[in-house]
Write an enzyme that holds these catalytic residues in place. Structure first.
Site, PDB file in Angstrom:
ATOM      1  CD  GLU A  91      -1.994  -2.264   1.255  1.00 37.64           C
ATOM      2  OE1 GLU A  91      -0.830  -2.652   1.538  1.00 37.64           O
ATOM      3  OE2 GLU A  91      -2.953  -3.046   1.153  1.00 37.64           O
ATOM      4  CG  HIS A 135     -10.782  -7.513   6.927  1.00 35.09           C
ATOM      5  ND1 HIS A 135      -9.902  -8.099   7.820  1.00 35.09           N
ATOM      6  CD2 HIS A 135     -10.191  -7.605   5.713  1.00 35.09           C
ATOM      7  CE1 HIS A 135      -8.838  -8.532   7.160  1.00 35.09           C
ATOM      8  NE2 HIS A 135      -8.984  -8.232   5.882  1.00 35.09           N
TER       9      HIS A 135
END
Lengths: 337, 365, 331
Positions: free
Chosen positions: A70, A139
């Site tokens: 990322e 998540h």
């Protein structure tokens, strides 16, 4: 022409139409194509939940997979934005912000200011947020308030397909860095969405329902929950005005204040953790600006100060529901008696 | 005997209307009603309106309670002569209830929205009454005004289609038509209307235009009088110099609910006509790509500074097409002009919505 | 794929380019020495991190670049800024926090930038640059500009995840990127020989599928040749390169750092290794340039630096309203 499509399709359509209109728009992220380098089908996934499916076929060379890094690819999206592209990069889950946050909050958000106005960073970072998928603690978070806190960033959080398409088009056309937050539980919801391109301005809340007795401000998936609560409340003669801010930065505080001036009561529904949340932010601003209009203390309906649990029974307790909202409204309404 | 029992049913106002609710009845069982009398206020998702009686007679039974959502076509009341027995009335009421429960109502398809290519622009339109034989092959074309669309004819197109083929189109820059208006001039728009007639195979048509649409159809008639059987101008642009310039420029520029809502009240005599749905629909329209540019161009066609730029009487000078002008006496956008032969109706600028019945009666087709 | 250049050549460089190189390095040296003095005097707010001693790296690389090309830098960014053509007067004013600064006084030493010259800014975050450079390289590739993007980073940043991810991404996406690891032996106060797991940072190139080379950072010509090869490779679509430049910094990590952690390597370097001395010696011995030409540049640069300080000191601070501007393009 309005036809009914899903939130997912609305986002896909916004991307496709903008990529068609502007060749500088590029889309990348983990599995945004799915299948790169693998022997089977390319575009096998089109994004982990299929949001970018089909774009690779229409715009090969402008839709790319990335390695799982990322900092590198979110940072690359940001750097590329300063260099003439208009990237739409995907931070798959908002929970992953930890591994690339520097690029977002220290670089993209601050370039324009640090460089004395001599930087334009038109990057869009799409990301999934929210609980309800039984995806557990890492998540399922609602970390919008963290991005909202940072000057230099804009944050959009659509609650329905019409807003999703219009806000994503607006985000891509915006010259500032935008965090475009897609609630994962809304992907399959449907609504009327024009086929033509259109753009919804940032900083304009949607009054989803008119009402004179209480103002309910709700974010993302909670907008639908609030509307259900409002329908129930109408049965007992309480008319709720439901306001969907649509963008948390900039925030349309004026519409909220106007409503509170009229109703005198505010309930904020935000599925995130309560400390330093959007709920507490909105509540503090309204308390300061509309204190004289308030007939009751502002009620916050949020998740608890815990990570999101896995067990479905516990996750369902975590997420604000209709009874909790109705209860908060009743507390506010009964206060003046 | 049951043929003498006439049903008052839930009307279809607008292409997408599926259900409505009676808000208030203005008549009671036992009243004698005349054609055109106000029977009830009805509210749908999109609009509120007054149901006018389509027939005369004795109101025998009110079937629909207030506040109950009913599908289009549902029986609301029964009108029948006094001689018809109560048992027969009851059996029709029972039939109506059964029909509701069966769910057979409200399932009819919406008329198809079609597209015609005119001068490289796509024009969206809806046609009703296509099977009408008695219009002499001369259809009616309804042309909306500035910022409007074909749906604004919702109270007019259906009733008119019982005797004519009626096309309602979206002008360029509006509705579902292409948003490019070119130079936005009256000439361009008039050309589009004439091109539309070609596209639907109409040698001649009755043109009905509202506001800017009124000036457009006048310009079309001036250009090709042989194509126009008659002109009906509803509060048309170009009569006199006065106009609510603030409304016109404000509407074009407004980009938020807060900016738009206060302006919309000016369109109607009864401001409660400005429903949330109306505001939302207009905001959604204004956000579409190209609309802001289109409206900005059209404002310059309509206005010269703070006066109207169009001169419709001048356009029509020497044009021997029969013209009927109708105006709402409470029109705040384009005030009723002096020295013009016109019919007044009890409405604001949106007369075809607020006083559709009266407007329909003034149409001389 | 790693190696050290021996006997680097300079025949591609004509007199004009050599003069340009010398001027670039001289400007950096004098700028940094002057900031060192002025900072000690107390007029300069905040932190400064000086590049003196490392000039050959910035100059050797940037001489190959033009305005199409982008560079990202570090907190020790003045040298890269000057080498990329950022205006010296604006830079000095920025360091003083004045309204006439490159960033209107709102960035300071660690954030001097000039995007019109492809200078993406000095960066206060160690490892902040490499991902941005992957982005600029991607943009060049997509837009077909032929530009390359160079990430200057230190031995400290060579251990940062962002750098390693960027090396990987640049190869996977075949980007026209060059990674210049300026190994001056210290990451703040910690020696790189301890903190970098391998002997050479250049060893990491192979791990990420790209060529790696080590050059003597005191030798302008060595840097210039290695950079030339890397830039050509990138422009031709051959992908990224990692260049490890080995040298030392003359001043502390930041100004005020007593450098007690160091030995006498600075004195040694200034005396025997200094890049300006070596450059001067080489170009005059070979007859490519004369002493007079170089002295003229010395005088011009000295005057420029004097002027930049005088103007910076005289310039006003930013107006209060500037606090709230330039956060967004529109809000």
């Amino acid at each position: 022409m309005a036809r009914s499509i899903s939130y997912r399709e609305a986002i896909n359509e916004a991307l496709a139409q903008e990529m068609e209109r502007d060749s500088r728009v590029v889309v990348f992220g983990e599995d945004n194509v799915g299948g790169t380098g693998a022997p089977g089908d390319i575009d096998a996934w089109g994004g982990v939940l299929g949001v970018t499916k089909g774009l690779y076929g229409k715009f090969p060379g402008r839709v790319m997979d990335t390695p799982i890094s990322e900092s590198a690819f979110i940072g690359a999206a940001i750097g590329a934005a300063t260099g003439g592209l208009r990237p739409v990069a995907e931070l798959m889950f908002i929970d992953f912000m930890g591994v690339c946050f520097d690029q977002i909050f220290n670089q993209a958000a601050k370039f324009r200011y640090m460089f004395g106005g001599n930087a334009v960073t038109p990057v869009v970072i799409r990301t999934m947020w929210g609980a309800g998928l039984r995806a557990a603690a890492q998540h399922s978070q609602s970390l919008l308030s963290v991005f909202t806190h940072i000057p230099g960033l804009k944050v959009a959080a659509p609650s329905n397909p019409y807003d999703a398409k219009g806000l994503l088009i607006a985000s891509i056309r915006d010259d500032d860095p935008v965090i475009f937050a897609e609630h994962k539980m809304l992907y399959d919801t449907t609504g009327e969405v024009p086929e033509e391109s259109y753009s919804i301005p940032f900083g304009e809340a949607n009054v989803a329902r008119d009402g004179g007795d209480v103002t309910i401000v709700a974010i993302g998936r909670m907008v639908n929950t609030a509307l259900e609560a409002a329908a129930e409340l109408a049965g007992s003669g309480v008319e709720a005005e439901v306001i969907d801010p649509r963008t948390t930065s900039p925030l349309d505080l004026d519409t909220i204040l106007e409503s509170v001036e009229n109703t005198g009561r505010l309930v904020v529904v935000d599925e995130s953790n309560p400390r330093c949340s959007l709920a507490s932010d909105i509540s503090a601003s309204v308390a300061q600006e509309a204190f004289g209009a308030l007939l009751a203390p502002i009620q916050l309906v949020t998740g608890p100060h815990t990570p999101v649990p896995f067990a479905d029974s516990l996750e369902d307790l975590f997420i604000p529901d209709v009874p909790k909202i109705v209860g908060a409204v009743k507390t506010a309404v009964d206060w003046s008696k | 005997m049951t043929e003498r029992i006439q049903k008052v049913t839930m009307p279809k106002w607008g292409l997408s209307m599926k259900t409505g609710k009676v808000i208030e009845w203005f008549v009671a069982e036992g009243d004698t009603i005349a054609k055109g009398d106000d029977l009830a206020d009805i509210e749908t998702e999109k609009i509120a309106g007054t149901l006018e009686s389509p027939q005369e007679g004795l109101l025998r039974r009110i079937v629909a309670d207030t506040g109950v959502e009913l599908p289009v076509g549902a029986t609301l009341a029964l009108v029948a002569p006094a001689e018809v027995s109560d048992e027969e009335i009851e059996s029709v009421v029972a039939e109506a209830r059964a029909q509701l429960e069966s769910g057979e109502l409200g399932g009819e398809d919406e008329p198809a929205v079609r597209t015609a290519e005119v001068d490289g622009r796509s024009i969206s339109y809806v046609t009703l009454g296509a099977d009408s034989g008695d219009d002499g092959g001369e259809p009616v074309v309804l042309v909306h005004g500035f910022g409007g669309d074909k749906n604004s004819w919702l109270f007019v197109q259906q009733p008119l289609s019982e005797s004519h083929t009626v096309h309602a189109l979206d002008l360029p820059g509006h509705g579902q038509s292409g948003k490019d208006v070119g130079d936005g001039s009256l000439d361009t728009l008039a050309g589009t209307v004439l091109g539309f007639l070609d596209a639907v195979g109409a040698a001649r048509a009755h043109l009905v235009g509202h506001s800017l649409g009124g000036a457009v159809v006048a310009a079309a008639a001036a250009r090709a009088p042989d194509r126009v059987a008659s002109l009906t101008l509803l509060a048309p642009a170009g009569y006199g110099k006065e106009a609510d310039v603030e409304y016109l420029r404000g509407f074009a520029a407004a980009s938020s609910r807060r900016e738009l809502k206060p302006l919309l009240g000016r369109l109607f005599a009864d401001e409660s006509q400005v429903t949330r749905q109306l505001v939302d629909d207009l905001l959604k329209y204004k956000r579409l790509d190209g609309v802001a540019e289109a409206l900005a161009a059209l404002v310059e066609t309509l206005l010269d500074g703070d006066r109207q730029a169009i001169d419709t009487p001048a356009l029509l000078a020497g044009v021997s097409v029969p013209v009927t002008v109708v105006w709402g006496s409470a029109d705040r956008i384009l005030p009723v002009p002096d020295g013009v032969t016109l019919h007044r109706v009890d409405a604001g600028h949106m007369l075809h919505m607020e006083a559709a019945g009266e407007v329909l009666r003034q149409l001389s087709l | 794929m790693t190696g050290t250049l021996r006997n680097p050549v300079s025949q591609e460089l004509g007199p004009d380019q050599l003069l340009e190189a010398y001027r670039m390095m001289r400007t950096i040296r004098d700028f940094e020495e002057r900031v060192h003095e002025e900072f000690a005097g107390g007029d300069i707010p905040g932190f400064v991190h000086l590049y003196a001693g490392e000039e050959a790296s910035a100059a050797g690389v940037c001489l190959h670049l033009d305005d199409r090309d982008a560079i990202a830098s570090t907190h020790r960014g003045h040298g890269h800024c000057i080498a990329k053509g950022v205006d010296v007067l604006g830079m000095m004013a920025e360091i003083y926090g004045k309204s006439t600064g490159s960033c209107k006084g709102k960035g300071g030493s660690m954030h001097i930038a000039d995007l019109s010259k492809g200078m993406l800014g000095a960066n206060g975050i160690v490892g902040g640059g490499p991902p941005l450079i992957c982005g600029r390289a991607l943009a060049s590739k997509q837009l077909g500009t032929g530009g390359v993007a160079v990430a200057f980073f230190g031995d400290g940043a060579s251990n940062q995840g962002t750098t390693l991810e960027s090396l990987n991404l640049a190869t996977v996406w075949n980007l026209p990127a060059i990674f210049v690891a300026e190994n001056n032996g210290y990451a703040e106060a910690t020696s790189s020989t301890w903190s970098v797991a391998t002997d050479d940072i250049a060893d990491r190139a192979a791990a990420f599928g790209m060529p790696g080379v080590i050059v003597d950072g005191f030798d302008f010509f060595a840097v210039h040749e290695a950079a030339g090869e890397a830039v050509a490779r990138a422009r031709e679509g051959g992908g990224p390169t990692l260049i490890e430049v080995k040298f030392t910094r003359y001043f502390g990590h930041f100004e005020g750092d007593q450098q007690l952690y160091r030995g006498d390597e600075v004195a040694q370097a200034r005396d025997k290794l200094d890049c300006l001395k070596r450059f001067r010696a080489r170009v005059t011995e070979s007859g490519q340039l004369t002493t007079d030409q170089l002295d003229t540049i010395d005088a011009e640069v000295a005057a420029l630096i004097d002027r930049s300080v005088a103007e910076a000191k005289a310039a006003p601070k930013p107006a209060a309203a500037e606090l709230l501007t330039d956060v967004y393009v529109s809000y």
